[in-house]
Design a protein around this motif. Structure first.
Motif, PDB file in Angstrom:
ATOM      1  N   GLY A   1       0.786  -1.231   0.000  1.00  0.00           N
ATOM      2  CA  GLY A   1       0.000   0.000   0.000  1.00  0.00           C
ATOM      3  C   GLY A   1       0.814   1.275   0.000  1.00  0.00           C
ATOM      4  N   ASP A   2       2.138   1.163   0.172  1.00  0.00           N
ATOM      5  CA  ASP A   2       2.978   2.357   0.096  1.00  0.00           C
ATOM      6  C   ASP A   2       3.418   2.531  -1.355  1.00  0.00           C
ATOM      7  N   THR A   3       2.563   3.174  -2.131  1.00  0.00           N
ATOM      8  CA  THR A   3       2.840   3.332  -3.566  1.00  0.00           C
ATOM      9  C   THR A   3       3.611   4.611  -3.878  1.00  0.00           C
ATOM     10  N   PHE A   4       3.923   5.393  -2.846  1.00  0.00           N
ATOM     11  CA  PHE A   4       4.559   6.684  -3.082  1.00  0.00           C
ATOM     12  C   PHE A   4       6.071   6.657  -2.855  1.00  0.00           C
ATOM     13  N   ARG A   5       6.551   5.732  -2.041  1.00  0.00           N
ATOM     14  CA  ARG A   5       7.986   5.682  -1.761  1.00  0.00           C
ATOM     15  C   ARG A   5       8.693   4.818  -2.799  1.00  0.00           C
ATOM     16  N   ALA A   6       9.758   5.356  -3.354  1.00  0.00           N
ATOM     17  CA  ALA A   6      10.528   4.610  -4.352  1.00  0.00           C
ATOM     18  C   ALA A   6      11.087   3.331  -3.743  1.00  0.00           C
ATOM     19  N   ALA A   7      10.930   2.232  -4.469  1.00  0.00           N
ATOM     20  CA  ALA A   7      11.482   0.917  -4.108  1.00  0.00           C
ATOM     21  C   ALA A   7      10.727   0.225  -2.981  1.00  0.00           C
ATOM     22  N   ALA A   8       9.662   0.841  -2.467  1.00  0.00           N
ATOM     23  CA  ALA A   8       8.912   0.201  -1.374  1.00  0.00           C
ATOM     24  C   ALA A   8       8.282  -1.106  -1.848  1.00  0.00           C
ATOM     25  N   ILE A   9       7.709  -1.095  -3.049  1.00  0.00           N
ATOM     26  CA  ILE A   9       7.052  -2.294  -3.579  1.00  0.00           C
ATOM     27  C   ILE A   9       8.092  -3.377  -3.846  1.00  0.00           C
ATOM     28  N   GLU A  10       9.214  -2.990  -4.467  1.00  0.00           N
ATOM     29  CA  GLU A  10      10.264  -3.961  -4.763  1.00  0.00           C
ATOM     30  C   GLU A  10      10.832  -4.571  -3.486  1.00  0.00           C
ATOM     31  N   GLN A  11      10.959  -3.737  -2.457  1.00  0.00           N
ATOM     32  CA  GLN A  11      11.485  -4.204  -1.176  1.00  0.00           C
ATOM     33  C   GLN A  11      10.565  -5.279  -0.579  1.00  0.00           C
ATOM     34  N   LEU A  12       9.267  -5.026  -0.649  1.00  0.00           N
ATOM     35  CA  LEU A  12       8.312  -6.008  -0.133  1.00  0.00           C
ATOM     36  C   LEU A  12       8.345  -7.292  -0.947  1.00  0.00           C
ATOM     37  N   GLU A  13       8.524  -7.147  -2.251  1.00  0.00           N
ATOM     38  CA  GLU A  13       8.579  -8.333  -3.107  1.00  0.00           C
ATOM     39  C   GLU A  13       9.741  -9.244  -2.727  1.00  0.00           C
ATOM     40  N   VAL A  14      10.872  -8.646  -2.356  1.00  0.00           N
ATOM     41  CA  VAL A  14      12.025  -9.446  -1.927  1.00  0.00           C
ATOM     42  C   VAL A  14      11.650 -10.294  -0.718  1.00  0.00           C
ATOM     43  N   TRP A  15      10.960  -9.678   0.227  1.00  0.00           N
ATOM     44  CA  TRP A  15      10.562 -10.384   1.451  1.00  0.00           C
ATOM     45  C   TRP A  15       9.527 -11.465   1.160  1.00  0.00           C
ATOM     46  N   THR A  16       8.536 -11.143   0.361  1.00  0.00           N
ATOM     47  CA  THR A  16       7.474 -12.118   0.102  1.00  0.00           C
ATOM     48  C   THR A  16       7.990 -13.331  -0.666  1.00  0.00           C
ATOM     49  N   LYS A  17       8.921 -13.094  -1.597  1.00  0.00           N
ATOM     50  CA  LYS A  17       9.511 -14.221  -2.328  1.00  0.00           C
ATOM     51  C   LYS A  17      10.307 -15.105  -1.377  1.00  0.00           C
ATOM     52  N   ARG A  18      11.016 -14.468  -0.474  1.00  0.00           N
ATOM     53  CA  ARG A  18      11.808 -15.203   0.504  1.00  0.00           C
ATOM     54  C   ARG A  18      10.910 -16.046   1.418  1.00  0.00           C
ATOM     55  N   SER A  19       9.778 -15.483   1.806  1.00  0.00           N
ATOM     56  CA  SER A  19       8.874 -16.176   2.721  1.00  0.00           C
ATOM     57  C   SER A  19       7.906 -17.111   2.000  1.00  0.00           C
ATOM     58  N   GLY A  20       7.785 -16.953   0.678  1.00  0.00           N
ATOM     59  CA  GLY A  20       6.878 -17.796  -0.088  1.00  0.00           C
ATOM     60  C   GLY A  20       5.415 -17.416   0.068  1.00  0.00           C
ATOM     61  N   VAL A  21       5.139 -16.107   0.171  1.00  0.00           N
ATOM     62  CA  VAL A  21       3.756 -15.645   0.273  1.00  0.00           C
ATOM     63  C   VAL A  21       3.454 -14.720  -0.905  1.00  0.00           C
ATOM     64  N   ASP A  22       2.159 -14.523  -1.157  1.00  0.00           N
ATOM     65  CA  ASP A  22       1.732 -13.683  -2.277  1.00  0.00           C
ATOM     66  C   ASP A  22       1.689 -12.216  -1.877  1.00  0.00           C
ATOM     67  N   ILE A  23       1.781 -11.372  -2.890  1.00  0.00           N
ATOM     68  CA  ILE A  23       1.722  -9.930  -2.666  1.00  0.00           C
ATOM     69  C   ILE A  23       0.739  -9.309  -3.649  1.00  0.00           C
ATOM     70  N   ILE A  24      -0.059  -8.372  -3.175  1.00  0.00           N
ATOM     71  CA  ILE A  24      -0.976  -7.603  -4.025  1.00  0.00           C
ATOM     72  C   ILE A  24      -0.351  -6.229  -4.215  1.00  0.00           C
ATOM     73  N   LYS A  25      -0.134  -5.850  -5.484  1.00  0.00           N
ATOM     74  CA  LYS A  25       0.539  -4.586  -5.749  1.00  0.00           C
ATOM     75  C   LYS A  25      -0.055  -3.921  -6.985  1.00  0.00           C
ATOM     76  N   HIS A  26       0.117  -2.612  -7.055  1.00  0.00           N
ATOM     77  CA  HIS A  26      -0.190  -1.823  -8.236  1.00  0.00           C
ATOM     78  C   HIS A  26       1.106  -1.134  -8.662  1.00  0.00           C
ATOM     79  N   GLN A  27       1.030  -0.321  -9.692  1.00  0.00           N
ATOM     80  CA  GLN A  27       2.216   0.393 -10.121  1.00  0.00           C
ATOM     81  C   GLN A  27       2.523   1.526  -9.141  1.00  0.00           C
ATOM     82  N   GLU A  28       3.771   1.981  -9.195  1.00  0.00           N
ATOM     83  CA  GLU A  28       4.191   3.074  -8.306  1.00  0.00           C
ATOM     84  C   GLU A  28       3.358   4.328  -8.580  1.00  0.00           C
TER      85      GLU A  28
END
Length: 427
Positions: free
Chosen positions: A262-289
Motif C-alpha cells: 500500500g505504500d505506492t509513493f515511496r521509491a522501491a517500497a514495492i520492490e522491497q516487499l517483493e524481496v521479502w514475500t519471495k523469501r517467505s513464499g507468500v503472495d503480494i498484491i501490488k499496483h504500479q508506483e
C-alpha cells in the motif's frame, strides 16, 4: 595555254580547300568554345548549389544551436526544480538504501538460519533472552550503568540521590513527564518501606519500570482468522522490514499470509516487499508506483476473502508531501477496511524508530489522532543508548509496546515482554 588554265584552276581549288579547312577549324574552335561555356555554366550552377547548401547548413546549424540552447535551458530549469526536491527527499532516500542493505543482510542470515537444527522451546527462550540482552547493551550502558555508578557513590538514600537518578532518566529519553512520575512513585516506596541502602533503590526502580511497561494487551492477537494488520509510520522507521519479518514468522507458524503493498509513493517500497514475500513464499498484491493506496488495499481485501487468507498485512504510505495529506490518505484506507472487511480482527501497529528519541513520542501522538493504534513497534533499539523511549511511548501515549527490534535477523523482532525487558536492562 591549257596548262596555265589547269594550274590556275588547281591553285584556286587548293585555296578553296584551304578556306574550307580553315572554316572547319573555326567551327571546331567555336564548337569547343561553346562546349566549354556549357561546362563553365554547369560548374557555375554546381557552385551555386554548393553555396546554397552551405547557406542551408549554416541556417540549420543556427537552428540546431537555438534548439540545443532551449534544451539546455529547459534542463537547467528542471534541474533547479529537482534541486528543490532533492533536499526534501534526501533523508528518505538514505533511509531506503539503509533498509535495502539491512534486508539483504537479513535474507543472507536467514539462509544460514534455515540450515540449522531446530531448537527446543526452552533453548529458544534462552537464546531470545540472550539476544535481547545483547540488543539492549547500548541502552544498558546509557541507563543502568550510569545508575549503578551514581548509586555506588552514595552511602545513604537522600533527595540528592533522587535528583541524580532523575537527571539520568531524563537524558535517557524517558521524558520529563514519565521521569517525574517514576521518581514520585520511587520516593513514596522509599518512605513506605523505609529503604536506607542505595542498592535497594535500584531494585525498586526496576520494579516500577516493569510495572509501567506491563500491559495485558502487549501481544499481537492473530488467533482469529481473518486478521488484518495495518502498519503505519513515517518513512525510514523500518515498516517494510518489520512487515517482512512478521510475514516470515507467521508463515513459519503455518498461517496463510497475504501482503498488500500500500505504500505506492515511496521509491522501491514495492520492490522491497517483493524481496521479502519471495523469501517467505507468500503472495503480494501490488499496483504500479504512484497508484491509489486505497485501491491496493481494496484489491488485497478481495483477494484475502477469495483465498481464505488467515492474515493480511498492509503497508501504508509514510510520506505524502505534508502531514495533512498523509493523515487524509490513512483515513481513507481505514474507511475502506471498515467497510470491506468488518469481519476481520484488526491490528493497527505504529512503527517508530527508537534512535529518534522523543521524536518517536511526537510521531505516536500525531498518528493516534487519526488512527486507532492498537500497538507500538519500536525498531532499532540496538542502535541507541537512550532505550528509555520505550517507557516514554508506553506511558505518554497509553498504547502498549507489542514488538521491539533489537537487530537485523528475523528473530531480532521480538514480542515485547515487560519482565524480560527490565531484567535484560537492569540485570
Amino acid at each position: 595555254m591549257f596548262k596555265k588554265f589547269f594550274d590556275s584552276f588547281k591553285k584556286k581549288k587548293e585555296e578553296s580547300n584551304q578556306e574550307i579547312e580553315d572554316i572547319k577549324k573555326e567551327d571546331e574552335i567555336e564548337e569547343e568554345k561553346a562546349q566549354k561555356e556549357v561546362e563553365l555554366d554547369d560548374m557555375s550552377k554546381e557552385k551555386d548549389e554548393i553555396v546554397q547548401e552551405e547557406v542551408e547548413l549554416e541556417s540549420s546549424s543556427q537552428e540546431n544551436d537555438t534548439i540545443i540552447e532551449k534544451v539546455f535551458d529547459s534542463i537547467e530549469n528542471e534541474k533547479n526544480i529537482d534541486d528543490e526536491k532533492v533536499e526534501e527527499i534526501s533523508e528518505e532516500v538514505d533511509s531506503e538504501e539503509l533498509d535495502l542493505e539491512q534486508d539483504i543482510k537479513i535474507i543472507e542470515n536467514d539462509t544460514i538460519e534455515d540450515e540449522t537444527i531446530e531448537e527446543t522451546e526452552e533453548e529458544k527462550k534462552v537464546n531470545l533472552f540472550e539476544r535481547l540482552k545483547q540488543g539492549l547493551n547500548k541502552a544498558k550502558q546509557g541507563i543502568t550503568d550510569k545508575i549503578d555508578s551514581v548509586i555506588k557513590s552514595y552511602t545513604k538514600v537522600d533527595e540528592e540521590l533522587l535528583e541524580e537518578l532523575e537527571e539520568i532518566l531524563i537524558t535517557s529519553d524517558i521524558g520529563v513527564n514519565t521521569t517525574m512520575e517514576i521518581i514520585e512513585i520511587l520516593r513514596v516506596k522509599i518512605k513506605e518501606k523505609g529503604i536506607k541502602d542505595p542498592q535497594d533503590v535500584k531494585l525498586e526502580l526496576k520494579s516500577i519500570i516493569e510495572e509501567i511497561l506491563t500491559d495485558d494487551n502487549s501481544k499481537i492477537d492473530v488467533s482469529k482468522s481473518p486478521t488484518i494488520i495495518l502498519m503505519v509510520g513515517v518513512n525510514g522507521v523500518g515498516k517494510t522490514t518489520t512487515i517482512g519479518k512478521l510475514t516470515k514468522r507467521f508463515k513459519n507458524e503455518g498461517k496463510k499470509v497475504l501482503v498488500a503493498a500500500g505504500d505506492t509513493f515511496r521509491a522501491a517500497a514495492i520492490e522491497q516487499l517483493e524481496v521479502w514475500t519471495k523469501r517467505s513464499g507468500v503472495d503480494i498484491i501490488k499496483h504500479q508506483e504512484g497508484a491509489d493506496p486505497g485501491a491496493v488495499i481494496f484489491d488485497a481485501i478481495k483477494a484475502a476473502k477469495a483465498r481464505n487468507i488467515d492474515i493480511l498485512i498492509c503497508d501504508t504510505a509514510g510520506r505524502l508531501h505534508n502531514k495533512s495529506n498523509l493523515m487524509n490518505e490513512l483515513g481513507k484506507v481505514f474507511k475502506i477496511v471498515d467497510r470491506e472487511f468488518p469481519e476481520a480482527k484488526k491490528e493497527v501497529l505504529l512503527v517508530v524508530d527508537a534512535t529518534t528519541g522523543q521524536n518517536a513520542v511526537s510521531q505516536a501522538k500525531t498518528f493516534k489522532e487519526v488512527c486507532d493504534i492498537t500497538g507500538i513497534v519500536l525498531t532499532k533499539l540496538d542502535g541507541t543508548a537512550k532505550g528509555g523511549v520505550v517507557l516514554a511511548v508506553k506511558n505518554e501515549i497509553d498504547v502498549p509496546v507489542k514488538l521491539i527490534g533489537i537487530g537485523e535477523k528475523v528473530e531480532d523482532l521480538q514480542d515485547f515482554d515487560a519482565k524480560n525487558f527490565s531484567e535484560a536492562l537492569f540485570g
